[in-house]
Design a protein around this motif. Structure first.
Motif, short mmCIF file in Angstrom:
data_model
loop_
_atom_site.label_atom_id
_atom_site.label_comp_id
_atom_site.label_asym_id
_atom_site.label_seq_id
_atom_site.Cartn_x
_atom_site.Cartn_y
_atom_site.Cartn_z
N LEU A 197 0.84 -1.16 -0.08
CA LEU A 197 0.03 0.05 0.14
C LEU A 197 0.93 1.41 0.05
N LEU A 198 0.26 2.24 -0.39
CA LEU A 198 0.77 3.51 -0.45
C LEU A 198 0.57 4.62 0.73
N SER A 199 1.56 4.78 1.42
CA SER A 199 1.35 5.84 2.39
C SER A 199 2.13 7.27 2.36
N ALA A 200 1.77 8.10 2.90
CA ALA A 200 2.60 9.54 3.05
C ALA A 200 2.95 9.84 4.37
N ALA A 201 4.42 10.29 4.63
CA ALA A 201 4.59 10.89 5.65
C ALA A 201 5.18 12.28 5.67
N GLY A 202 4.26 13.13 6.26
CA GLY A 202 4.47 14.54 6.14
C GLY A 202 5.68 14.87 6.70
N CYS A 203 6.42 15.91 6.33
CA CYS A 203 7.42 16.69 6.86
C CYS A 203 7.53 18.10 6.57
N SER A 204 8.44 18.73 6.84
CA SER A 204 8.41 20.33 6.77
C SER A 204 7.77 20.91 5.54
N ALA A 205 6.72 21.53 5.41
CA ALA A 205 6.18 22.11 4.50
C ALA A 205 7.28 22.90 3.53
N GLY A 206 7.20 22.72 2.15
CA GLY A 206 8.06 23.57 1.49
C GLY A 206 9.63 23.10 1.34
N THR A 207 9.80 22.35 1.98
CA THR A 207 11.28 21.80 2.03
C THR A 207 11.37 20.35 1.83
N LYS A 208 12.27 19.97 1.13
CA LYS A 208 12.21 18.44 0.66
C LYS A 208 13.15 17.76 1.99
N PRO A 209 12.64 16.78 2.35
CA PRO A 209 13.22 16.08 3.71
C PRO A 209 14.37 15.26 3.22
N GLU A 210 15.25 14.95 4.14
CA GLU A 210 16.39 13.80 3.60
C GLU A 210 15.87 12.78 4.05
N ALA A 211 15.00 12.57 5.26
CA ALA A 211 14.70 11.16 5.49
C ALA A 211 13.39 11.40 6.52
N VAL A 212 12.67 9.97 6.59
CA VAL A 212 11.62 9.87 7.58
C VAL A 212 12.03 9.12 8.72
N SER A 213 11.92 9.79 9.96
CA SER A 213 12.53 9.19 11.23
C SER A 213 11.90 7.85 11.55
N GLY A 214 12.39 7.05 12.30
CA GLY A 214 12.03 5.63 12.52
C GLY A 214 10.57 5.87 13.26
N SER A 215 10.68 6.73 14.21
CA SER A 215 9.48 7.08 14.92
C SER A 215 8.28 7.21 14.14
#
Length: 104
Positions: free
Chosen positions: A14-32
């Motif tokens: 399945l496809l999910s999305a993890a939100g990160c800082s708006a307007g910036t490209k994240p480097e990674a999604v944390s384990g938590s």
């Protein structure tokens, strides 16, 4: 509960999305954050959350990056592979979740 996640193991992608800082490209999604997102996605898919979800490593925000998590359901543990499918301009990391078909 084991049966529910074991049946799911063979069919879940399945496809999910993890939100990160708006307007910036994240480097990674944390384990938590992955633990929360993957648990929520599994609960939505099968109608119950796993007893525990452990994602010790982050997921890099690069298409094709992977990390391994562990799902606990009762006394059973199943491996979960999380793979980045894309990163949006809005800063969301989209990923697939695949539950292993064998109990660890």
């Amino acid at each position: 509960m084991r049966r529910t996640f074991s049946v799911l193991a063979a069919s879940l992608v399945l496809l999910s999305a993890a939100g990160c800082s708006a307007g910036t490209k994240p480097e990674a999604v944390s384990g938590s954050e992955l633990e929360k997102q993957v648990s929520a996605a599994l609960e939505k898919q099968v109608g119950q959350a796993p007893d525990d979800m452990s994602c010790p490593d982050e997921l890099k925000a690069e298409k094709g990056a992977t990390t391994e998590c562990t799902l606990t359901a009762g006394s059973d543990k199943l491996g979960v592979t999380v793979t980045t499918t894309s990163v949006t301009d809005a800063g969301k990391v989209n990923f697939n979740v695949k539950v292993d078909d064998q109990v660890q």
